[in-house]
Design a protein around this motif. Structure first.
Motif, PDB file in Angstrom:
ATOM      1  N   VAL A 101       3.095  14.639 -15.785  1.00  0.00           N
ATOM      2  CA  VAL A 101       3.464  13.269 -16.176  1.00  0.00           C
ATOM      3  C   VAL A 101       4.720  13.309 -17.037  1.00  0.00           C
ATOM      4  N   GLN A 102       5.708  12.466 -16.652  1.00  0.00           N
ATOM      5  CA  GLN A 102       6.961  12.346 -17.401  1.00  0.00           C
ATOM      6  C   GLN A 102       7.111  10.890 -17.849  1.00  0.00           C
ATOM      7  N   PRO A 103       7.602  10.683 -19.074  1.00  0.00           N
ATOM      8  CA  PRO A 103       7.668   9.314 -19.617  1.00  0.00           C
ATOM      9  C   PRO A 103       8.417   8.313 -18.735  1.00  0.00           C
ATOM     10  N   LEU A 104       9.534   8.712 -18.179  1.00  0.00           N
ATOM     11  CA  LEU A 104      10.302   7.788 -17.343  1.00  0.00           C
ATOM     12  C   LEU A 104       9.522   7.414 -16.075  1.00  0.00           C
ATOM     13  N   LEU A 105       8.822   8.378 -15.509  1.00  0.00           N
ATOM     14  CA  LEU A 105       8.011   8.093 -14.319  1.00  0.00           C
ATOM     15  C   LEU A 105       6.789   7.245 -14.666  1.00  0.00           C
ATOM     16  N   VAL A 106       6.240   7.426 -15.861  1.00  0.00           N
ATOM     17  CA  VAL A 106       5.133   6.569 -16.302  1.00  0.00           C
ATOM     18  C   VAL A 106       5.626   5.128 -16.409  1.00  0.00           C
ATOM     19  N   LEU A 107       6.806   4.943 -16.970  1.00  0.00           N
ATOM     20  CA  LEU A 107       7.382   3.604 -17.057  1.00  0.00           C
ATOM     21  C   LEU A 107       7.568   3.000 -15.664  1.00  0.00           C
ATOM     22  N   ALA A 108       8.097   3.797 -14.753  1.00  0.00           N
ATOM     23  CA  ALA A 108       8.275   3.324 -13.373  1.00  0.00           C
ATOM     24  C   ALA A 108       6.926   2.960 -12.757  1.00  0.00           C
ATOM     25  N   SER A 109       5.915   3.760 -13.023  1.00  0.00           N
ATOM     26  CA  SER A 109       4.589   3.484 -12.463  1.00  0.00           C
ATOM     27  C   SER A 109       3.982   2.208 -13.056  1.00  0.00           C
ATOM     28  N   LEU A 110       4.282   1.925 -14.297  1.00  0.00           N
ATOM     29  CA  LEU A 110       3.793   0.689 -14.914  1.00  0.00           C
ATOM     30  C   LEU A 110       4.463  -0.537 -14.292  1.00  0.00           C
ATOM     31  N   VAL A 111       5.732  -0.425 -14.005  1.00  0.00           N
ATOM     32  CA  VAL A 111       6.448  -1.514 -13.318  1.00  0.00           C
ATOM     33  C   VAL A 111       5.859  -1.716 -11.919  1.00  0.00           C
ATOM     34  N   GLN A 112       5.597  -0.612 -11.230  1.00  0.00           N
ATOM     35  CA  GLN A 112       4.982  -0.700  -9.904  1.00  0.00           C
ATOM     36  C   GLN A 112       3.601  -1.363  -9.993  1.00  0.00           C
ATOM     37  N   THR A 113       2.850  -1.002 -11.019  1.00  0.00           N
ATOM     38  CA  THR A 113       1.515  -1.564 -11.186  1.00  0.00           C
ATOM     39  C   THR A 113       1.590  -3.078 -11.379  1.00  0.00           C
ATOM     40  N   LEU A 114       2.537  -3.529 -12.170  1.00  0.00           N
ATOM     41  CA  LEU A 114       2.730  -4.958 -12.359  1.00  0.00           C
ATOM     42  C   LEU A 114       3.094  -5.637 -11.035  1.00  0.00           C
ATOM     43  N   ALA A 115       3.995  -5.032 -10.292  1.00  0.00           N
ATOM     44  CA  ALA A 115       4.390  -5.583  -8.992  1.00  0.00           C
ATOM     45  C   ALA A 115       3.204  -5.604  -8.026  1.00  0.00           C
ATOM     46  N   LEU A 116       2.374  -4.568  -8.066  1.00  0.00           N
ATOM     47  CA  LEU A 116       1.179  -4.537  -7.208  1.00  0.00           C
ATOM     48  C   LEU A 116       0.200  -5.646  -7.590  1.00  0.00           C
ATOM     49  N   ALA A 117       0.089  -5.937  -8.874  1.00  0.00           N
ATOM     50  CA  ALA A 117      -0.788  -7.029  -9.315  1.00  0.00           C
ATOM     51  C   ALA A 117      -0.300  -8.363  -8.749  1.00  0.00           C
ATOM     52  N   VAL A 118       1.001  -8.565  -8.753  1.00  0.00           N
ATOM     53  CA  VAL A 118       1.573  -9.791  -8.175  1.00  0.00           C
ATOM     54  C   VAL A 118       1.296  -9.839  -6.675  1.00  0.00           C
ATOM     55  N   LEU A 119       1.472  -8.713  -6.007  1.00  0.00           N
ATOM     56  CA  LEU A 119       1.194  -8.641  -4.568  1.00  0.00           C
ATOM     57  C   LEU A 119      -0.274  -8.951  -4.294  1.00  0.00           C
ATOM     58  N   GLY A 120      -1.173  -8.365  -5.079  1.00  0.00           N
ATOM     59  CA  GLY A 120      -2.602  -8.633  -4.909  1.00  0.00           C
ATOM     60  C   GLY A 120      -2.924 -10.101  -5.105  1.00  0.00           C
ATOM     61  N   TRP A 121      -2.301 -10.715  -6.113  1.00  0.00           N
ATOM     62  CA  TRP A 121      -2.499 -12.144  -6.352  1.00  0.00           C
ATOM     63  C   TRP A 121      -2.037 -12.954  -5.144  1.00  0.00           C
ATOM     64  N   GLN A 122      -0.925 -12.563  -4.538  1.00  0.00           N
ATOM     65  CA  GLN A 122      -0.421 -13.269  -3.355  1.00  0.00           C
ATOM     66  C   GLN A 122      -1.400 -13.153  -2.188  1.00  0.00           C
ATOM     67  N   PHE A 123      -1.985 -11.971  -2.003  1.00  0.00           N
ATOM     68  CA  PHE A 123      -2.992 -11.819  -0.948  1.00  0.00           C
ATOM     69  C   PHE A 123      -4.188 -12.732  -1.215  1.00  0.00           C
ATOM     70  N   LEU A 124      -4.655 -12.770  -2.455  1.00  0.00           N
ATOM     71  CA  LEU A 124      -5.806 -13.622  -2.789  1.00  0.00           C
ATOM     72  C   LEU A 124      -5.460 -15.102  -2.649  1.00  0.00           C
ATOM     73  N   ARG A 125      -4.271 -15.477  -3.026  1.00  0.00           N
ATOM     74  CA  ARG A 125      -3.833 -16.870  -2.898  1.00  0.00           C
ATOM     75  C   ARG A 125      -3.803 -17.301  -1.430  1.00  0.00           C
ATOM     76  N   ARG A 126      -3.379 -16.396  -0.557  1.00  0.00           N
ATOM     77  CA  ARG A 126      -3.313 -16.715   0.878  1.00  0.00           C
ATOM     78  C   ARG A 126      -4.708 -16.826   1.496  1.00  0.00           C
ATOM     79  N   THR A 127      -5.699 -16.172   0.901  1.00  0.00           N
ATOM     80  CA  THR A 127      -7.042 -16.199   1.452  1.00  0.00           C
ATOM     81  C   THR A 127      -7.658 -17.590   1.367  1.00  0.00           C
ATOM     82  N   GLU A 128      -7.268 -18.353   0.382  1.00  0.00           N
ATOM     83  CA  GLU A 128      -7.840 -19.677   0.179  1.00  0.00           C
ATOM     84  C   GLU A 128      -7.538 -20.630   1.320  1.00  0.00           C
ATOM     85  N   ARG A 129      -6.525 -20.334   2.090  1.00  0.00           N
ATOM     86  CA  ARG A 129      -6.129 -21.264   3.163  1.00  0.00           C
ATOM     87  C   ARG A 129      -6.995 -21.110   4.364  1.00  0.00           C
TER      88      ARG A 129
END
Length: 177
Positions: free
Chosen positions: A149-177
Motif C-alpha cells: 500500500v502506497q499513500p498516493l494509490l490509497v488516495l486514488a482508491s478513495l477517489v475511485q470508491t467515491l465514484a463507484l458509490a455514485v455509479l451504484g446510486w445511478q444503478f439503484l435510481r434506474r431500478t425504480e423505473r
C-alpha cells in the motif's frame, strides 16, 4: 406515381420506427456484451495480479468498472428512452394518421406490466451492482490489505470508491423505473 407520392407522414413515421428499433437492438446487444467484457477484464486483472504479486494492479479493476459501468448505464438509458418515445410520441402520432383503433406499438408498454417484471428488474440490478460495484470494491479492499500500500494509490482508491458509490446510486435510481 412519382416518388413524392410514396412519401407520407405515416411512411416517414414507420421508417423512423424501423431505425429506432434497429438502434435499440444494437444498443441492447452492446449493453449486454459490456457485462461479459467487464467480468472478463476483471478476471484477467486478478489473474495477472495473483501471478505477479503486483497488488496495485487491482486498482485497474475499479477504473475498468467505472468506465464500462457508465457506458452500460448510458446505453440502458437510451434503450429505455427509445421505448418511451415509440410508445408516447411515435405510436400516438401514427395512430392519429391511420385512425387506428387501439394503441399502436403497444408492446412498448405491455411488456412492462407482465408478471414478474419487478423481480426480474431487481435481480438484474443485483447483477449490475455485483459486477460494477461489489467486484471493484473487493479488488480495492484486497489492495488496501496488501503489503504494498502506497499513500498516493490509497488516495486514488478513495477517489475511485467515491465514484463507484455514485455509479451504484445511478444503478439503484434506474431500478425504480
Amino acid at each position: 406515381m412519382t416518388s413524392t407520392d410514396d412519401v407520407s407522414e405515416s411512411r416517414i413515421l414507420l421508417t423512423e420506427y424501423d431505425h429506432l428499433k434497429e438502434e435499440q437492438k444494437t444498443r441492447i446487444g452492446f449493453r449486454d456484451n459490456l457485462l461479459y467484457f467487464t467480468l472478463a477484464a476483471a478476471t484477467a486483472v486478478v489473474a495477472v495480479t495473483v501471478q505477479s504479486g503486483q497488488f496495485p494492479l487491482l486498482l485497474s479493476v475499479p477504473a475498468i468498472c467505472l468506465i464500462l459501468g457508465w457506458t452500460y448505464l448510458v446505453n440502458d438509458e437510451k434503450i429505455s428512452a427509445i421505448g418511451h418515445y415509440v410508445h408516447d410520441r411515435l405510436g400516438p402520432r401514427l395512430g392519429e394518421l391511420t385512425s387506428a383503433h387501439g394503441t399502436v406499438f403497444d408492446w412498448e408498454a405491455y411488456h412492462r406490466n407482465l408478471a414478474g417484471r419487478t423481480t426480474r428488474k431487481r435481480l438484474q440490478t443485483a447483477v449490475d451492482l455485483f459486477t460494477y460495484l461489489v467486484l471493484p470494491m473487493v479488488c480495492t479492499t484486497a489492495f488496501w490489505c496488501s503489503p504494498t500500500v502506497q499513500p498516493l494509490l490509497v488516495l486514488a482508491s478513495l477517489v475511485q470508491t467515491l465514484a463507484l458509490a455514485v455509479l451504484g446510486w445511478q444503478f439503484l435510481r434506474r431500478t425504480e423505473r
